[in-house]
Design an enzyme around this catalytic site. Structure first.
Site, mmCIF file in Angstrom:
data_model
loop_
_atom_site.group_PDB
_atom_site.id
_atom_site.type_symbol
_atom_site.label_atom_id
_atom_site.label_comp_id
_atom_site.label_asym_id
_atom_site.label_seq_id
_atom_site.Cartn_x
_atom_site.Cartn_y
_atom_site.Cartn_z
ATOM 1 N N SER A 1 4.867 8.888 3.366
ATOM 2 C CA SER A 1 3.733 7.965 3.486
ATOM 3 C C SER A 1 3.038 8.044 4.844
ATOM 4 O O SER A 1 2.245 7.166 5.180
ATOM 5 C CB SER A 1 4.185 6.525 3.232
ATOM 6 O OG SER A 1 5.131 6.136 4.221
ATOM 7 N N GLY B 1 -7.597 6.193 9.145
ATOM 8 C CA GLY B 1 -6.312 5.497 9.023
ATOM 9 C C GLY B 1 -5.762 4.988 10.341
ATOM 10 O O GLY B 1 -4.565 4.902 10.522
ATOM 11 N N HIS C 1 -7.454 -6.564 -5.720
ATOM 12 C CA HIS C 1 -8.277 -7.051 -4.598
ATOM 13 C C HIS C 1 -8.694 -8.506 -4.839
ATOM 14 O O HIS C 1 -9.543 -9.034 -4.112
ATOM 15 C CB HIS C 1 -9.562 -6.217 -4.466
ATOM 16 C CG HIS C 1 -9.355 -4.788 -4.027
ATOM 17 N ND1 HIS C 1 -8.494 -4.435 -3.017
ATOM 18 C CD2 HIS C 1 -9.936 -3.637 -4.460
ATOM 19 C CE1 HIS C 1 -8.559 -3.101 -2.849
ATOM 20 N NE2 HIS C 1 -9.413 -2.612 -3.703
ATOM 21 N N TYR D 1 -1.367 -4.536 8.125
ATOM 22 C CA TYR D 1 -1.607 -3.094 8.252
ATOM 23 C C TYR D 1 -1.132 -2.620 9.621
ATOM 24 O O TYR D 1 -0.491 -1.570 9.750
ATOM 25 C CB TYR D 1 -3.114 -2.867 8.081
ATOM 26 C CG TYR D 1 -3.595 -1.446 8.241
ATOM 27 C CD1 TYR D 1 -3.674 -0.599 7.139
ATOM 28 C CD2 TYR D 1 -4.005 -0.958 9.480
ATOM 29 C CE1 TYR D 1 -4.149 0.704 7.274
ATOM 30 C CE2 TYR D 1 -4.474 0.339 9.619
ATOM 31 C CZ TYR D 1 -4.551 1.161 8.511
ATOM 32 O OH TYR D 1 -5.013 2.444 8.650
ATOM 33 N N ASN E 1 -4.476 1.455 -0.762
ATOM 34 C CA ASN E 1 -4.077 2.734 -1.361
ATOM 35 C C ASN E 1 -2.854 3.314 -0.652
ATOM 36 O O ASN E 1 -1.951 3.852 -1.283
ATOM 37 C CB ASN E 1 -5.237 3.726 -1.340
ATOM 38 C CG ASN E 1 -6.193 3.475 -2.490
ATOM 39 O OD1 ASN E 1 -5.862 3.721 -3.638
ATOM 40 N ND2 ASN E 1 -7.362 2.935 -2.195
ATOM 41 N N ARG F 1 -5.363 -6.998 7.108
ATOM 42 C CA ARG F 1 -5.725 -6.106 8.220
ATOM 43 C C ARG F 1 -6.800 -6.793 9.045
ATOM 44 O O ARG F 1 -7.591 -7.589 8.504
ATOM 45 C CB ARG F 1 -6.265 -4.792 7.648
ATOM 46 C CG ARG F 1 -6.606 -3.717 8.675
ATOM 47 C CD ARG F 1 -7.210 -2.492 7.994
ATOM 48 N NE ARG F 1 -7.368 -1.378 8.918
ATOM 49 C CZ ARG F 1 -7.966 -0.232 8.604
ATOM 50 N NH1 ARG F 1 -8.458 -0.058 7.377
ATOM 51 N NH2 ARG F 1 -8.070 0.740 9.494
#
Length: 313
Positions: A247, A271, A128, A213, A71, A150
């Protein structure tokens, strides 16, 4: 991302959350080709219709396992594409509510793909799915794909909090119960290890760019610039900086009500990196370390994840 682009997102999630309230736990998921999917937002009919989806060579794809940051990176990608379209005075896909579709390819009603055929280029599409479950046209037409990965310990931790706060997904009484299901691949969208293993087969494809990530967290300006260049978006340094500023986790969390409705509070939890240290016992660590080595040790994507840096206590 503009608010109108989010109305369909918010409506679909709100409906899923409402529907789930009246469903028994076993009704929340269904199986397709051996993998589990949430029955409030996916269906067998949609998966059948998806097979004939026609990808375009200029489609902008983002592929990532759930809770890998799709997202967040999806917002970056959409912002980059919209900024580029404004530059080219191509306003056809900027702000027309008729042109909205829920961004995840496999989520929605079976008629979605006919509507998507009418969307102007460039379409921004998230997924996904593993490569073998994507429509054949994605690879045949060489659509560019940003692959987001990630570290598995943070993915598991984030997924655990996510499912226990989101009514459309099966919840778990304990972290141990969840960890067992995660390691056995009994999650919606399947196994994390299968996802990375299957995508690793495409790691060297010219139309696939892998990014982690963690590297985006460490140097967002560089990551955003690399993404922009990969998709040939030709933005100025100032425009890229604007995307970077919009962002930040703080900016997105503050804006979450507008962009994601009630779902925003669930979605943007922490996050961060290394939250797994608050959950993993020595036994959990040993089990995941062994599985990572067995499934992804020596692979290109496994190396890119820097497991020794991010997943060792």
């Amino acid at each position: 991302m503009t608010t109108t682009h989010r109305k369909k997102f918010i409506a679909l999630i709100d409906k899923a959350m409402a529907d789930a309230e009246t469903m028994a736990p076993e009704e929340l998921v269904f199986s397709y080709k051996g993998l589990l999917y949430p029955s409030t937002v996916c269906s067998l009919e949609t998966f059948k219709a998806l097979e004939s989806f026609e990808a375009r060579s200029d489609d902008v794809f983002l592929a990532g396992y759930p809770k890998s940051g799709t997202n967040w990176v999806g917002q970056i990608l959409t912002d980059l594409v919209l900024t580029s379209a404004k530059n080219n005075e191509d306003t056809s896909n900027l702000d027309n509510e008729q042109l909205e579709e829920f961004p995840y390819l496999e989520v929605g009603d079976p008629e979605k793909y006919q509507r998507m055929a009418d969307l102007p280029s460039r379409r921004v599409i998230f997924t996904h799915l593993t490569p073998q479950n994507l429509p054949a046209s994605v690879f045949k037409n060489k659509a560019k794909i940003l692959l987001l990965i990630r570290n598995p310990k943070d993915v598991a931790t984030s997924f655990y909090h996510f499912v226990n706060r989101l009514s459309p997904l099966p919840s778990y009484n304990t972290w141990d119960d969840f960890f067992t299901a995660f390691m056995n691949g009994q999650m919606v969208w399947g196994s994390y290890f299968d996802f990375v293993f299957e995508w690793n087969k495409h790691a060297d494809d010219a139309n696939v760019m892998a990014i982690t990530y963690e590297e985006l967290k460490e140097n967002r300006p560089l990551g955003v610039k690399r993404i922009s260049e990969f998709f040939d978006l030709q933005l100025t340094d100032d425009e890229i900086q604007g995307v970077v500023d919009r962002s930040s986790f703080k900016a997105m969390k503050e804006n979450a009500g507008k962009t994601h409705g009630a779902f925003g509070d669930i979605l943007f939890r922490k996050g961060g990196v290394s939250d797994w240290k608050n959950h993993f016992s020595e036994e959990h660590n040993q089990k995941m370390d062994a599985t990572f080595e067995e499934r992804l040790g020596g692979t290109e994507l496994g190396g890119k994840l820097k497991y020794g840096v991010y997943c060792k206590a």
